[in-house]
Design an enzyme around this catalytic site. Structure first.
Site, short mmCIF file in Angstrom:
data_model
loop_
_atom_site.label_atom_id
_atom_site.label_comp_id
_atom_site.label_asym_id
_atom_site.label_seq_id
_atom_site.Cartn_x
_atom_site.Cartn_y
_atom_site.Cartn_z
N CYS A 37 0.88 -1.17 -0.07
CA CYS A 37 0.30 -0.35 0.18
C CYS A 37 0.79 1.30 0.13
O CYS A 37 1.66 1.32 0.81
CB CYS A 37 -0.74 -0.08 0.76
SG CYS A 37 -1.90 1.94 1.68
N TYR A 277 -24.83 -10.07 24.30
CA TYR A 277 -24.54 -9.89 23.70
C TYR A 277 -24.53 -10.25 22.19
O TYR A 277 -23.57 -9.78 21.28
CB TYR A 277 -22.43 -9.07 24.00
CG TYR A 277 -22.63 -8.67 25.15
CD1 TYR A 277 -22.65 -7.14 25.39
CD2 TYR A 277 -21.64 -9.61 25.59
CE1 TYR A 277 -22.31 -6.83 27.08
CE2 TYR A 277 -20.92 -9.29 27.11
CZ TYR A 277 -21.60 -7.86 27.71
OH TYR A 277 -20.93 -7.62 28.82
N GLU A 298 -28.91 -8.12 24.24
CA GLU A 298 -28.09 -7.57 23.76
C GLU A 298 -29.21 -5.44 23.88
O GLU A 298 -29.91 -6.23 24.09
CB GLU A 298 -28.54 -7.20 21.75
CG GLU A 298 -27.53 -6.28 20.83
CD GLU A 298 -26.29 -5.71 21.18
OE1 GLU A 298 -25.95 -4.40 21.95
OE2 GLU A 298 -25.81 -6.57 21.15
N CYS A 373 -12.32 -9.19 20.79
CA CYS A 373 -11.80 -8.43 20.36
C CYS A 373 -10.85 -7.72 20.94
O CYS A 373 -9.79 -7.37 19.88
CB CYS A 373 -12.98 -7.79 19.92
SG CYS A 373 -13.23 -6.84 20.83
#
Length: 419
Positions: A37, A277, A298, A373
């Protein structure tokens, strides 16, 4: 990068860490490669594009191991090798590009790291080539028509962002124009210019965001051409994706991640499962194919509405969804006599709420599957869940959801010690 030496100039020191500038690299890693890139060193998005693919996977495994060891106090020696992609490029199914008035001119690109200065972008090598081309065409139309870009300093102008999403399995595309103004200038030119060139476009949406905010989308969206949503499939399950829907940006690796979560859940068709979630029901619907019943919670009501529609669309009747805070809804389910055999959590980066961790331990499911995450908050939460000795970590599996970046997803299996 790991294994390299350099002469540095220390610019700031804190108690536990410091900052420095690299003056000269004196030893170069054999894993260093030339990044393809042209704006790699200024964009700030793909921060490890200069690291060879296999080395990226090893690096991410080490990130997980170090976090679980240092923060969680856990033995992470048996962390599995990171599951990567065969081709770690062109994977993103969504691109959102800011448009701004910069130095008195139309600017289109990505924000420089830790700033709102735009780095001009002609091509993003981790984004699906079709939507990459579509946003560039939209930019050309905007420039040709002289649309006023948004001026962040004065809160003036019109066009703020151009976003595009694609269903990687279906090929369907949605384009979203975000403006400060209530109208989209040159609306017909955008519609005609895009749909005549790209038959894959099934939806064009105008979103209004007139606030001074870093959030990309405003609350109001209007479909100005085509459908309100596009569709995609993961693991044979069809999902509707609207402008506001949360949907993983790398669906091929999402399937890898969810299959691993399903493997860890070890369902036989007799289990009651809670999915905290749950979002639009992506993991829930995967689990429902092998469980007796799945309960998803959620906090975002719109996501729950999408989850219910996705379940109905796929003919899945053994999944129930409720809007609210997981730490409040799940104790209420417990009071109603719902006793889960397995709890699956996939929290945001901040990790699980402390009250939810307490509730999970009190409900004592046979297994907990934690999808994370953020290795740091994962380590913190695992430390809490294992504190009294009731649960032990059995398996740790990193998954490379975001090649060329330092982000890594992790699936962890925890089992009750008496099981």
């Amino acid at each position: 990068m790991p294994g390299e030496h350099a002469r540095i100039q220390v610019v700031k020191t804190n108690k536990d860490y410091g900052y420095a500038k690299i003056l000269e690299r004196t030893e170069t890693s054999p894993d260093r490669v030339a990044p393809p890139c042209p704006i790699f060193d200024t964009c700030g998005g793909c921060t490890i594009q200069h690291l060879a693919p296999d080395a990226q996977l090893a690096f991410k495994r080490d990130i997980v191991r170090h976090a679980l060891t240092r923060i969680g106090g856990l033995d992470a020696t048996d962390t599995a090798p990171t599951l990567g992609m065969t081709d770690p490029w062109d994977y993103r199914n969504k691109i959102q590009v800011p448009v701004a008035l910069q130095n008195g001119a139309f600017a289109f690109g990505f924000y420089r790291k830790r700033s709102h200065a735009i780095v001009p972008m002609e091509h993003c090598p981790i984004t699906d080539p079709l939507i990459d081309a579509i946003v560039q065409t939209a930019r050309q139309i905007a420039e040709e028509k002289g649309i006023q870009p948004y001026d962040e300093q004065r809160h003036r102008g019109s066009l703020r962002h151009i976003m595009a999403r694609i269903g990687k399995q279906t090929g369907e595309v949605m384009v979203v124009f975000v403006t400060k103004t209530d109208d989209l200038p040159f609306r017909k030119a955008f519609i005609d210019g895009l749909t005549s060139r790209y038959p894959q476009i099934k939806s064009i949406v105008h979103n209004v965001n007139n606030r001074r905010t870093n959030a990309i989308l405003g609350k109001e969206s209007r479909t100005i051409w085509g459908r309100d949503a596009i569709y995609d499939k993961i693991g044979g399950i069809t999902f509707a994706i609207s402008a506001h829907s949360f949907y993983q940006v790398n669906p091929s690796q999402t399937e890898v991640l969810y299959k691993k979560a399903l493997e860890f859940a070890a369902l036989t068709g007799k289990e009651t499962v809670i999915d905290a979630y749950c979002g639009i029901g992506t993991i829930s619907l995967f689990l429902a194919k092998a469980a007796k019943h799945v309960y998803g919670v959620e906090i975002v009501p719109e996501a729950i509405a999408d989850a219910r529609q996705n379940a109905e669309r796929n003919g899945i009747t053994n999944a129930s969804f409720e809007a609210g805070k997981a730490e409040e809804v799940i104790p209420a389910w417990r009071a109603q006599g719902i006793a889960p055999d397995v709890i699956v959590v996939d929290p945001p980066r901040k990790g699980c709420d402390a009250a939810l961790l307490d509730t999970m331990r009190a409900m004592q499911p046979q297994r907990i599957v934690y999808v994370s995450c953020n290795p740091a908050t994962l380590a913190r939460d695992l430390k809490t869940l294992t504190a009294d000795g009731l649960y032990q970590v059995k398996k740790i599996q990193p998954v490379d959801m975001f090649p060329q970046t330092t982000h890594v997803e992790t699936v962890v299996l925890m089992s009750r010690k008496d099981k």
